[in-house]
Each structure stands twice: as C-alpha cells, then as structure tokens.
Design an enzyme around this catalytic site. Structure first.
Site, PDB file in Angstrom:
ATOM      1  N   LEU A 257       0.853  -1.187   0.000  1.00 33.93           N
ATOM      2  CA  LEU A 257       0.000   0.000   0.000  1.00 33.93           C
ATOM      3  C   LEU A 257       0.892   1.242   0.000  1.00 33.93           C
ATOM      4  CD1 LEU A 257      -2.651  -0.983   2.716  1.00 33.93           C
ATOM      5  CD2 LEU A 257      -3.034  -0.814   0.254  1.00 33.93           C
ATOM      6  N   ASP A 258       0.549   2.238  -0.804  1.00 34.85           N
ATOM      7  CA  ASP A 258       1.280   3.498  -0.790  1.00 34.85           C
ATOM      8  C   ASP A 258       1.217   4.116   0.605  1.00 34.85           C
ATOM      9  OD1 ASP A 258       1.872   3.225  -3.442  1.00 34.85           O
ATOM     10  OD2 ASP A 258       0.293   4.581  -4.150  1.00 34.85           O
ATOM     11  N   PRO A 259       2.216   4.940   0.975  1.00 34.29           N
ATOM     12  CA  PRO A 259       2.231   5.531   2.321  1.00 34.29           C
ATOM     13  C   PRO A 259       0.928   6.219   2.731  1.00 34.29           C
ATOM     14  CG  PRO A 259       4.334   5.888   1.275  1.00 34.29           C
ATOM     15  CD  PRO A 259       3.443   5.257   0.226  1.00 34.29           C
ATOM     16  N   MET A 260       0.272   6.941   1.820  1.00 38.08           N
ATOM     17  CA  MET A 260      -0.925   7.680   2.198  1.00 38.08           C
ATOM     18  C   MET A 260      -2.209   6.870   2.048  1.00 38.08           C
ATOM     19  SD  MET A 260       0.469  10.177   3.437  1.00 38.08           S
ATOM     20  CE  MET A 260      -1.040  11.007   3.940  1.00 38.08           C
ATOM     21  N   VAL A 261      -2.078   5.562   1.814  1.00 33.51           N
ATOM     22  CA  VAL A 261      -3.240   4.670   1.722  1.00 33.51           C
ATOM     23  C   VAL A 261      -3.330   3.856   3.007  1.00 33.51           C
ATOM     24  CG1 VAL A 261      -4.305   2.769   0.453  1.00 33.51           C
ATOM     25  CG2 VAL A 261      -3.035   4.544  -0.775  1.00 33.51           C
TER      26      VAL A 261
END
Length: 275
Positions: A38-42
């Site tokens: 998952l991307d950091p902001m997800v």
C-alpha cells in the site's frame, strides 16, 4: 518469538507498508513479510506473515482486493452520467502504473470485478472497487475523469479487503502493541491455513506428508481426497489433521487422480514443515 501465521494489520496513513510490517516484527520479536503493498498515504488491510508463513507471499499477492476510494471531479457531472461511465469500467481494462509507482510503467491488463458509486457530494465521489491484484486505483480515477471529459483525481484510498481478509478483522499497531505487552499477541495470529480457503485442496496421507516435507513429488496413492482442479493449477496440500503441508502445482486433473491408483499427482512449490 510468536508462532508462524498471518496477522491482519490496519495500516495507517503515513508509513510505508514495509515500515508498518517492520514495526509489527519488532513488536512481536519475529521475522515477517507482507503482501500487497500500500502506498504511504493509503490505509487499510495489510496482510503480514510471521515466521515460516512468509512462504505464503506468492499466494497472498494474488488475492483479489477491495477498495473504497474518494475521487474528486474537476467539473460538475450529473450522477446519471457518472454512474453510466463508472459501470463501463467493469471487466478487463488497460492500465499504466502512475509515475510515482515503484514498478516499470509498462501497459498492463487488469480486471475490475465490481465498481459502484456509493455516494456523491458536489464534485466528490465515493467509489467501491473490487479488483484483481495489481490494479492502480489512482490511475482508474484518472481514466474515469478522461472518459467523463472533465478530468478527475483520487484524493483518498482505503483497502477494505484482501482475499477473504477484511478491515473488520484487522488490528491497529496500538492494539498489537497492547496485546504484546499483555502477553496475548498470539491470539491475533491466524494459522497459515487461513490463507488457503479459496484455492483447491488435496488431503494427503501422513506418510505422504513426511515425503512432501523432504521434497518428494506427491504421487496419486498419497492423496485421500481432493477438490476439483486442473493440471498446472495451484493447489494446497493439507494433512489429515488439516495442517498446510505445501503449496503445489497439480500435475493431473482432479478427476484423473480420483480414477487412477498410480502416477505423479503434484509438485510442491512451497513446503511448510510441521510445527
């Protein structure tokens, strides 16, 4: 150190998947791996494997995913037009990973199993997307905006499901730390067998399991019963007591295995020693 298995983490926005999984490893004092970056902001479901269960990674990476996405339109669009366009993205779609992704930006095909508009507030649209692993929801939102002719972008994303694992069953980092301090962290760890609920299985004899643990190819006499599957399909080999012995490639169709009393049936890909 805790037992081998799977722990479902509710990843917060901010840290990377690798950082989140590493913190879980420090809390539990065990080796770890994770599936489905998952991307950091997800935020949302991150499946973390402990101990020998890291061998499940190739299987878990293939799991279907479900997301709730907030998309911002760049102009006003009627809900009727919006829903009609969104429905058109069901099925096979072409995607190119976004520039910020860590993989090569080559064109690929991904499958959207289901996509629906949950709510609309002005130019903000809430979407639920059930899709094949490796689908980029950020790119999906951009493509929806292109078809609408007004442009669009994803502004927030949460993974609500990975395979059969849902956000309702996931634990926050604080909950995991609190449980570890109470000596109750193992209650959060699911057995490796939880990862094979949706793939075909073959129940094998205990004598055959010993051979599989030592790298032998499974023969037809070693199988007690099996689900339906085709040759070359990925299957799970489980013992009579229900323990996962190995992930394997079927060498025969299931109906041929049931009809024969000799021959090679499956070749192990990942072996799990008995604990």
């Amino acid at each position: 150190m805790v037992k081998s298995g799977i722990i479902l983490v509710d990843k917060p926005r901010g840290p990377s998947s690798h950082q989140t999984a590493a913190w879980v490893g420090e809390i539990l004092n065990t080796s770890i791996g994770h599936s489905g970056t998952l991307d950091p902001m997800v935020s949302g479901v991150l499946v973390v494997m402990t101990g020998k269960a890291v061998k499940l990674a190739p299987l878990l990476l293939q799991h279907e995913k479900e997301y709730i996405a907030c998309m911002r339109l760049h102009a006003d669009v009627s809900r009727e037009v919006l829903e009609d366009v969104v429905r058109g993205f069901t099925g096979r779609i072409y995607q190119r990973p976004p520039r910020r992704s860590a993989v090569k930006r080559s064109l690929r095909i991904r499958v959207i199993h289901k996509i629906e508009v949950l709510d609309v507030s002005g130019r903000l649209v809430l979407l639920r997307v059930k899709c094949e692993a490796g689908t980029y929801i950020r790119s999906l939102c951009v493509h929806i905006g292109n078809v609408l002719g007004c442009g669009a972008q994803m502004i927030e994303l949460r993974r609500t499901m990975s395979g059969g694992f849902t956000a309702a069953d996931a634990h926050t980092l604080q909950e995991i730390r609190d449980a570890a301090e109470r000596g109750e962290a193992e209650s959060f760890i699911l057995p490796p067998e939880a990862a094979i609920l949706d793939i075909p299985k073959a129940v094998i004899r205990d004598s055959a399991a010993d051979a599989v643990y030592h790298g032998a190819v499974l023969t037809v006499p070693g199988i007690i019963s099996c689900d339906d599957f085709r040759a070359k399909q990925s299957i799970a080999l489980v013992t009579e007591s229900g323990k996962l012995a190995a992930l394997a490639e079927a060498l025969l169709d299931a109906d041929k295995i049931r009809a024969k009393n000799h021959g090679l049936a499956a070749r192990s890909v990942r072996v799990f020693t008995a604990e």
